[in-house]
Design an enzyme around this catalytic site. Structure first.
Site, short mmCIF file in Angstrom:
data_model
loop_
_atom_site.label_atom_id
_atom_site.label_comp_id
_atom_site.label_asym_id
_atom_site.label_seq_id
_atom_site.Cartn_x
_atom_site.Cartn_y
_atom_site.Cartn_z
N ASP A 1 0.15 -17.21 -2.47
CA ASP A 1 1.07 -16.49 -3.35
C ASP A 1 0.28 -15.75 -4.44
OD1 ASP A 1 3.89 -16.25 -4.63
OD2 ASP A 1 2.62 -17.04 -6.23
N SER B 1 9.99 -5.29 -0.15
CA SER B 1 10.27 -3.86 -0.28
C SER B 1 11.32 -3.32 0.70
CB SER B 1 8.97 -3.07 -0.11
OG SER B 1 8.46 -3.26 1.19
N TYR C 1 0.44 -2.61 4.33
CA TYR C 1 0.15 -1.21 4.67
C TYR C 1 -0.65 -0.50 3.58
CZ TYR C 1 1.47 3.78 5.39
OH TYR C 1 1.49 5.14 5.54
N TYR D 1 16.08 -3.58 -5.06
CA TYR D 1 14.65 -3.32 -4.92
C TYR D 1 14.15 -2.45 -6.08
CZ TYR D 1 10.42 -0.97 -3.34
OH TYR D 1 9.18 -0.43 -3.28
N GLY E 1 2.38 -9.14 5.51
CA GLY E 1 1.08 -8.55 5.85
C GLY E 1 0.47 -9.20 7.09
N PHE F 1 0.00 -4.94 -5.34
CA PHE F 1 0.82 -4.34 -4.28
C PHE F 1 1.83 -5.33 -3.72
CE2 PHE F 1 -3.23 -2.09 -4.12
CZ PHE F 1 -2.85 -0.76 -4.01
N ARG G 1 12.90 14.34 1.93
CA ARG G 1 12.03 13.40 1.22
C ARG G 1 10.65 14.02 1.02
NH1 ARG G 1 16.21 11.59 0.69
NH2 ARG G 1 17.04 9.50 1.03
N ALA H 1 23.95 3.99 3.99
CA ALA H 1 24.48 3.77 2.64
C ALA H 1 23.37 3.84 1.61
CB ALA H 1 25.18 2.42 2.57
N GLY H 2 23.64 4.52 0.50
CA GLY H 2 22.70 4.53 -0.62
C GLY H 2 21.60 5.56 -0.53
N1 UFG Z 1 16.08 8.04 8.43
C1 UFG Z 1 16.75 8.44 9.56
N2 UFG Z 1 16.69 7.63 10.66
C2 UFG Z 1 16.01 6.45 10.67
C3 UFG Z 1 15.31 6.05 9.49
C4 UFG Z 1 15.38 6.88 8.38
O1 UFG Z 1 17.39 9.50 9.60
O2 UFG Z 1 16.03 5.77 11.69
C5 UFG Z 1 16.13 8.92 7.24
C6 UFG Z 1 16.67 8.24 6.01
O3 UFG Z 1 18.07 8.33 5.98
C7 UFG Z 1 15.98 9.04 4.91
C8 UFG Z 1 14.64 9.45 5.54
O4 UFG Z 1 14.82 9.30 6.93
O5 UFG Z 1 16.71 10.18 4.61
C9 UFG Z 1 13.49 8.57 5.11
O6 UFG Z 1 13.87 7.21 5.27
P1 UFG Z 1 12.86 6.01 5.06
O7 UFG Z 1 13.62 4.75 5.32
O8 UFG Z 1 11.61 6.26 5.82
O9 UFG Z 1 12.49 6.12 3.53
P2 UFG Z 1 13.44 6.13 2.26
O10 UFG Z 1 13.38 7.52 1.69
O11 UFG Z 1 14.77 5.58 2.51
O12 UFG Z 1 12.71 5.04 1.39
C10 UFG Z 1 11.56 5.27 0.64
C11 UFG Z 1 10.75 3.99 0.51
C12 UFG Z 1 11.58 2.94 -0.19
C13 UFG Z 1 12.08 3.48 -1.49
C14 UFG Z 1 12.81 4.78 -1.29
C15 UFG Z 1 13.28 5.41 -2.55
O13 UFG Z 1 10.38 3.53 1.78
O14 UFG Z 1 10.78 1.81 -0.43
O15 UFG Z 1 11.96 5.71 -0.61
O16 UFG Z 1 12.16 5.68 -3.32
F1 UFG Z 1 12.93 2.60 -2.06
#
Ligand code: UFG
Length: 324
Positions: free
Chosen positions: A53, A76, A13, A140, A38, A72, A218, A279-280
Site C-alpha cells: 500500500d 480511477s 499505465y 472520482y 497494476g 500515481f 476529448r 451517463a455523465g
Molecule cells: N467512448 C465511446 N465508446 C466506448 C468508450 C468510450 O464512445 O466504448 C467515448 C466516451 O463516451 C468519451 C470518449 O469516448 O466521449 C472517451 O472516453 P474514455 O472513457 O476513454 O475517457 P473519458 O473522457 O470518459 O475519461 C477520461 C479519463 C477519466 C477522467 C475523464 C474526465 O479516463 O479518468 O477523462 O477527465 F475522469
C-alpha cells in the site's frame, strides 16, 4: 541532478511510463504498488520494487531519505466511484493524506500528484484553464479535488514543494509500457478490441452531442509527453507552493475521429455502432495548457492522433503476442 524518488503506482499505465522516463533521465526510482490494478512485470527492471500500500509503505520507506514522491497510485474508474464511493474516499483521499503526513514527518521536499480533468466537471468554458471553476460530477473527480485541496494547505503550512498535473485523455504507449487495464473503459484500447474481434464492435456513446459530427470531443495526449511533464514538474516545484497545471494538447478529437485514426493506424476495418450516451459524459473536454507551457517549458511533441494510435496499437499487439 539525479534525484532519489518514490513512484507510487509505478506498475500502472502512466506510472510505469513515467518510471521508465525518470530512470532514463538518470534518477533513482523506488516503485511502490499494491498490484491491485497494476502489473508486476510493468515495473521497470532498473527500479527497486516494493509491493504494498502506498501510504503504509511510505510511512517507513520515507525514513531512508528521498528527494520526492510522484503519487500515481489511485482508483480511477468513474463508474465504480459512483457505485462504491468508499473505495475512492479511502483509496484516494485517505491514502494521500497519510502519504502527505509521512512526507511531512520525514521532511520529503517534493510531491508531484496525478490530478485529473474530472476535477472541473461539466465545463463552463472551452478550452479549460486552471482558473476554471472546479465542480466535479463524479466521486472520482471529487476525491482527486479533495486531495488537491489538502496538498495546497500542506504546501503553504509546511513548505512542501508540490505540483498537481491535471490529465486530460491519456493515450499511446512507450515501448513495452502501456495501457492494460483488467476492466477497460477507455476508448482507444476498446477500439483495438473491436479491431481484433475480441468484441464485435466499438460502441459510439452518443451521436447527438452539439459537436461537428455529433460525437463527444476529448483532448488526447500522448503518455510520453505527459510523463515528460512530470520530470519538468519535479524541476520547477517550489518550496511552499502548490502549482496546478492542465496537461492536454489543446486540440479536441471526436469519437469518430479517434476510431478513424485507429483504422488508419491498424489498417483494419473496425466495426462501429452508435449506442446511447454514457451517463455523465460532457460533450467537449479540451485543455488549455498554456500555463504548463509557459511555466514548465513543456511542449507536447507527439500530438498526431494517428501516431498516438499507432504507438498504442504496437503495444496492444505485443501484449497479445505475449499472452498467446
Ligand atoms: N467512448 C465511446 N465508446 C466506448 C468508450 C468510450 O464512445 O466504448 C467515448 C466516451 O463516451 C468519451 C470518449 O469516448 O466521449 C472517451 O472516453 P474514455 O472513457 O476513454 O475517457 P473519458 O473522457 O470518459 O475519461 C477520461 C479519463 C477519466 C477522467 C475523464 C474526465 O479516463 O479518468 O477523462 O477527465 F475522469
Amino acid at each position: 541532478k539525479a534525484l532519489k524518488l518514490i513512484v507510487t503506482g509505478g506498475a500502472g499505465y502512466i506510472g510505469s511510463v513515467c518510471t521508465a522516463r525518470l530512470i532514463e533521465a538518470g534518477h533513482e526510482v523506488t516503485v511502490v504498488d499494491d498490484l491491485s490494478t497494476g502489473h508486476g512485470d510493468a515495473v521497470h527492471p532498473r527500479a527497486r520494487f516494493i509491493e504494498g500500500d502506498a501510504a503504509e509503505t511510505a510511512e517507513t520507506l520515507l525514513g531512508e531519505g528521498f528527494d520526492g514522491v510522484l503519487h500515481f497510485a489511485a482508483k480511477s474508474l468513474v463508474g465504480e466511484s459512483m457505485s462504491d464511493p468508499a473505495k475512492y474516499w479511502h483509496g484516494n483521499v485517505l491514502t494521500s493524506i497519510r502519504l502527505l503526513d509521512a512526507m511531512r514527518k520525514h521532511g520529503t521536499p517534493r510531491l508531484v500528484f496525478s490530478s485529473t480533468a474530472a476535477t472541473y466537471g461539466e465545463p463552463k468554458e472551452s478550452p479549460i484553464a486552471e482558473t476554471a471553476p472546479t465542480d466535479p460530477t463524479n466521486t472520482y473527480g471529487a476525491s482527486k479535488l479533495a486531495i488537491d485541496h489538502a496538498i495546497t494547505s500542506y504546501a503553504r503550512a509546511h513548505g512542501l514543494a508540490a505540483v498537481s498535473l491535471r490529465y486530460f485523455n491519456v493515450a499511446g504507449a512507450y515501448g513495452s509500457y502501456g495501457e492494460r487495464h483488467t476492466t477497460e473503459t477507455h476508448l482507444i484500447p476498446l477500439v483495438f478490441q473491436a479491431a481484433t474481434g475480441e468484441r464485435p464492435h466499438i460502441s459510439i456513446f452518443g451521436e447527438d452531442y452539439p459537436t461537428d459530427d455529433g460525437t463527444a470531443v476529448r483532448d488526447y495526449i500522448h503518455v510520453v509527453d505527459l510523463a515528460d511533464a512530470h520530470l519538468l514538474a519535479l524541476k520547477h516545484a517550489a518550496e511552499g507552493e502548490h502549482r496546478i497545471y492542465n496537461l492536454g494538447n489543446g486540440t479536441g478529437f471526436s469519437v469518430r475521429q479517434v476510431i478513424d485514426a485507429c483504422r488508419e493506424a491498424t489498417g483494419l476495418d473496425i466495426p462501429a455502432e452508435v449506442a446511447p450516451r454514457r451517463a455523465g459524459d460532457p460533450a467537449v473536454l479540451v485543455a488549455a495548457s498554456d500555463k504548463a507551457r509557459e511555466e514548465l517549458g513543456w511542449k507536447p511533441e507527439r500530438t498526431d492522433l494517428i501516431g498516438i494510435a499507432r504507438d498504442a496499437w504496437e503495444f496492444a499487439q505485443a501484449r497479445r503476442a505475449a499472452k498467446s
